[in-house]
Design a protein around this motif. Structure first.
Motif, mmCIF file in Angstrom:
data_model
loop_
_atom_site.group_PDB
_atom_site.id
_atom_site.type_symbol
_atom_site.label_atom_id
_atom_site.label_comp_id
_atom_site.label_asym_id
_atom_site.label_seq_id
_atom_site.Cartn_x
_atom_site.Cartn_y
_atom_site.Cartn_z
ATOM 1 N N GLY A 41 0.802 -1.211 0.000
ATOM 2 C CA GLY A 41 0.000 0.000 0.000
ATOM 3 C C GLY A 41 0.837 1.264 0.000
ATOM 4 N N ARG A 42 2.165 1.124 0.183
ATOM 5 C CA ARG A 42 3.022 2.301 0.203
ATOM 6 C C ARG A 42 3.111 2.875 -1.209
ATOM 7 N N SER A 43 3.086 4.206 -1.352
ATOM 8 C CA SER A 43 3.113 4.821 -2.668
ATOM 9 C C SER A 43 4.480 4.627 -3.298
ATOM 10 N N LEU A 44 4.521 4.693 -4.613
ATOM 11 C CA LEU A 44 5.764 4.516 -5.341
ATOM 12 C C LEU A 44 6.606 5.782 -5.319
ATOM 13 N N GLY A 45 5.995 6.915 -5.038
ATOM 14 C CA GLY A 45 6.734 8.164 -5.008
ATOM 15 C C GLY A 45 7.620 8.254 -3.781
ATOM 16 N N TYR A 46 8.615 9.132 -3.841
ATOM 17 C CA TYR A 46 9.482 9.300 -2.694
ATOM 18 C C TYR A 46 9.823 10.775 -2.521
ATOM 19 N N ALA A 47 10.119 11.148 -1.289
ATOM 20 C CA ALA A 47 10.547 12.508 -0.999
ATOM 21 C C ALA A 47 12.060 12.618 -1.076
ATOM 22 N N ALA A 48 12.743 11.577 -0.611
ATOM 23 C CA ALA A 48 14.205 11.540 -0.660
ATOM 24 C C ALA A 48 14.661 10.102 -0.525
ATOM 25 N N LYS A 49 15.916 9.888 -0.930
ATOM 26 C CA LYS A 49 16.551 8.582 -0.737
ATOM 27 C C LYS A 49 17.860 8.819 -0.002
ATOM 28 N N VAL A 50 18.076 8.043 1.058
ATOM 29 C CA VAL A 50 19.292 8.143 1.858
ATOM 30 C C VAL A 50 20.044 6.833 1.712
ATOM 31 N N VAL A 86 9.968 32.376 3.523
ATOM 32 C CA VAL A 86 11.113 32.938 4.241
ATOM 33 C C VAL A 86 11.694 31.909 5.210
ATOM 34 N N LEU A 87 10.816 31.205 5.887
ATOM 35 C CA LEU A 87 11.253 30.209 6.874
ATOM 36 C C LEU A 87 11.726 28.907 6.235
ATOM 37 N N GLY A 88 11.344 28.692 4.968
ATOM 38 C CA GLY A 88 11.762 27.471 4.281
ATOM 39 C C GLY A 88 11.248 26.214 4.938
ATOM 40 N N LEU A 89 9.945 26.195 5.256
ATOM 41 C CA LEU A 89 9.399 25.068 6.024
ATOM 42 C C LEU A 89 9.429 23.750 5.265
ATOM 43 N N LYS A 90 9.233 23.797 3.953
ATOM 44 C CA LYS A 90 9.251 22.550 3.180
ATOM 45 C C LYS A 90 10.623 21.894 3.260
ATOM 46 N N LYS A 91 11.648 22.692 3.043
ATOM 47 C CA LYS A 91 13.011 22.163 3.093
ATOM 48 C C LYS A 91 13.369 21.733 4.517
ATOM 49 N N ALA A 92 12.924 22.522 5.504
ATOM 50 C CA ALA A 92 13.223 22.193 6.899
ATOM 51 C C ALA A 92 12.618 20.845 7.277
ATOM 52 N N ALA A 93 11.382 20.604 6.848
ATOM 53 C CA ALA A 93 10.726 19.332 7.164
ATOM 54 C C ALA A 93 11.463 18.165 6.523
ATOM 55 N N LEU A 94 11.858 18.319 5.250
ATOM 56 C CA LEU A 94 12.552 17.246 4.556
ATOM 57 C C LEU A 94 13.949 17.025 5.137
ATOM 58 N N LEU A 520 17.172 13.979 -3.563
ATOM 59 C CA LEU A 520 15.972 14.723 -3.177
ATOM 60 C C LEU A 520 14.974 14.769 -4.325
ATOM 61 N N ASN A 521 13.705 14.735 -3.991
ATOM 62 C CA ASN A 521 12.650 15.026 -4.951
ATOM 63 C C ASN A 521 12.503 16.545 -4.975
ATOM 64 N N GLN A 522 13.176 17.186 -5.931
ATOM 65 C CA GLN A 522 13.282 18.649 -5.926
ATOM 66 C C GLN A 522 11.943 19.354 -6.055
ATOM 67 N N THR A 523 10.966 18.701 -6.664
ATOM 68 C CA THR A 523 9.669 19.355 -6.843
ATOM 69 C C THR A 523 8.979 19.628 -5.508
ATOM 70 N N LEU A 524 9.363 18.888 -4.468
ATOM 71 C CA LEU A 524 8.712 19.067 -3.170
ATOM 72 C C LEU A 524 9.167 20.336 -2.473
ATOM 73 N N VAL A 525 10.428 20.706 -2.648
ATOM 74 C CA VAL A 525 10.971 21.837 -1.898
ATOM 75 C C VAL A 525 11.086 23.094 -2.740
ATOM 76 N N ALA A 526 10.757 23.004 -4.030
ATOM 77 C CA ALA A 526 10.829 24.190 -4.885
ATOM 78 C C ALA A 526 9.771 25.183 -4.449
ATOM 79 N N GLU A 527 10.189 26.452 -4.230
ATOM 80 C CA GLU A 527 9.245 27.500 -3.829
ATOM 81 C C GLU A 527 8.633 28.111 -5.083
ATOM 82 N N LYS A 528 7.325 28.075 -5.147
ATOM 83 C CA LYS A 528 6.630 28.587 -6.348
ATOM 84 C C LYS A 528 6.037 29.955 -6.064
#
Length: 528
Positions: A41-50, A86-94, A520-528
């Motif tokens: 049931g886990r999605s195929l997408g990923y936020a990052a790979k370590v 300004v706070l960069g919350l998306k990047k901070a969370a990732l 990194l999945n760059q689309t997640l942290v890109a600020e639009k």
């Protein structure tokens, strides 16, 4: 804690520090409530790979939403998308998820283990699962079921949580505050210093700046956008007044009733909604005006559509019995006088290609059909046309560079003990705010001042405070009694330890990141 944050929330520095505080406050509950099962049931997408280990989109979305919710709670309506950027919350969370994964990966090598009893004790201590002050197994099962988690998944996640906490602490426990570091801190807090300095501001050296033709051309080339004229357009337009259609129209009782009901809130009286009979004349007038506007717009649109290929505005105006008017060239920031307050018309006009028809555009003044008769693209004028403006800015830039250069030279001379005419600050103690007497607020200069010694009295580089550069040298330093340090050494070390531990953790994570493959999945942290 949240009350303190709210009182300080106007400070951008505090806002930035909040990211660290919030992530620490949230801790590892990203893992507990966001991880779920690693099975089907886990999605195929990923936020990052370590190192190939995936951080799922679900984990990231949960982490991001939680940090965002906390900021929303802190700032309320003041929290918006701009503050979030300004706070960069998306990047901070990732980043926090990646750091946690790195720490968990190395937990075994750090000697970290978590027993079943520790997991059970930590769960039993959670207020969420307690009833009347004691752990309730029925409540525990009920909450997990409502969260669509099995006890096995939750307990595995809680084990990860405890492992992460222990591993973090194991890393931080390696940090030690030495006697030398404690003494340096003691002296910074209790010594008094007096600085001598040489200062240069652009205004002080502006008279020495000589610009050549090459200098001006070079500045214009490198700062072209500062002198670029905005794009401009000249329009021809015709305006259809909806009232010209009103005389040909009537509205039926059904249309009046419909308009009244659709706009019922407009007929509010002191004691509630006024009945139709009391406002019928007003309703009829507004319904007629709306009907006329609609018909006028449709007429303008139909006529434009039939003639759009011809590009002939005069032909359209003739069919609608209108007069064509013209504007001179204008820009978005300085529209033609005839189009003052007609932002929609100006916007549409600037979108048209030369010779292109556009519209209809409806405004309170009427329904516009427009044509771009001339366009002038944004351009950088030749130097000859803007010499004075270029010279002024180039001179200011050169003066700023020269002031810094002179301050750098002065810093070298102060270090070499070359005789210089200096001013002094007077004696002062350390200030966390960085308030240096005479000079002004500069935390960097303040920290540097209390690192200067009689053996190395001059700062290697100058400091910019306001628009002025300062080269500084220690004139005198009155050291606090060493006996007092010996009495307070342990308290100083204790106070310094938390920061040293955080630095140790940050350094450890930085080292791990350097030797780990992170995608990194760059689309997640890109600020639009």
């Amino acid at each position: 804690m949240l009350d303190i944050m709210r009182r300080k929330k106007e400070s951008i520095v505090i806002k930035s520090v909040f990211v660290v505080i919030v992530l620490s406050f949230i801790g590892t509950m990203f893992l507990v409530w966001g991880k779920g099962s690693d099975g089907a049931g886990r999605s195929l997408g990923y936020a990052a790979k370590v190192d190939g280990s995936r951080i799922s989109l679900e984990e990231y979305q949960g982490a991001y939403q939680r940090i965002r919710d906390i900021y929303q709670q802190i700032y309320g309506q003041a929290f918006n998308s701009e503050m979030e950027k300004v706070l960069g919350l998306k990047k901070a969370a990732l980043d926090n998820l990646i750091d946690n994964r790195l720490i968990l990966k190395e937990a075994g090598s750090l000697g970290v283990k978590v027993t079943k009893d520790e997991v059970a004790s930590s769960i039993a201590a959670m207020p969420t699962f307690q009833k009347d002050g004691a752990f309730s197994f029925d409540l525990y099962q009920q909450i997990l079921k409502s969260s669509r988690m099995t006890p096995k998944d939750f307990e595995a996640a809680q084990k990860n949580d405890l492992t992460l906490q222990k591993a973090r602490q194991a890393i931080m426990n390696k940090a030690v505050v030495s006697d030398e570091e404690a003494l340096a801190q003691y002296r910074k807090e209790h010594d008094k210093v007096d600085l001598e300095y040489v200062a240069y501001a652009p205004a002080d050296v502006a008279g020495e700046v000589k610009l050549t033709e090459a200098d001006l051309n070079d500045y214009l080339q490198k700062h072209a956008d500062e002198f670029k004229t905005p794009e401009k357009v000249a329009l021809s337009y015709a305006v259809l007044d909806p009232t010209s259609q009103a005389a040909k129209l009537t509205v039926s009782d059904d249309e009046i009733q419909t308009y009244y009901q659709k706009n019922i809130d407009r007929w509010q009286g002191k004691d509630g909604i006024l009945p139709l009979q009391e406002v019928k004349d007003k309703v009829r007038a507004e319904a007629l005006r709306q009907k006329a506007s609609k018909q006028a717009f449709e007429l303008a649109a139909d006529t434009l559509y039939k003639n759009i290929k011809s590009g002939d505005l005069n032909q359209i105006a003739s069919q609608l019995h209108l007069k064509v008017q013209d504007t001179p060239l204008f820009s978005a920031t300085a529209p033609a006088a005839a189009l003052a307050n007609e932002a929609a018309v100006v916007k549409k006009g600037l979108e048209l290609k030369q010779g292109e028809l556009g519209g209809p555009v409806e405004t309170p003044k009427g329904i516009y059909i427009i044509k771009a008769k001339e366009r002038k693209p944004a351009a950088v004028p030749p130097l000859a046309e803007i010499r004075a403006a270029v010279e002024q800015k180039a001179k200011a830039a050169k003066a700023a560079e020269l002031a810094k250069t002179k301050a750098e030279e002065a810093a070298k001379q102060l270090a070499a003990k070359t005789p210089l005419k200096t001013a002094t600050t007077g004696v002062f103690g350390y200030s966390a705010k960085g308030d240096v007497p005479v000079i002004g607020a500069s935390p960097d200069l303040m920290d540097a001042a209390f690192k200067l010694t009689t053996a190395a009295p001059a700062a290697a580089t100058p400091f910019k405070v306001g628009n002025r550069w300062y080269a500084v040298r220690l004139k005198s330093r009155a050291e606090a009694p060493r006996a007092d340090f010996d009495k307070t050494k342990e308290q100083i070390k204790k106070a310094m330890l938390p920061k040293k531990q955080e630095e140790a953790l940050a350094t450890w994570i930085k080292e791990q990141r350097a030797k780990t493959k992170i995608e990194l999945n760059q689309t997640l942290v890109a600020e639009k």
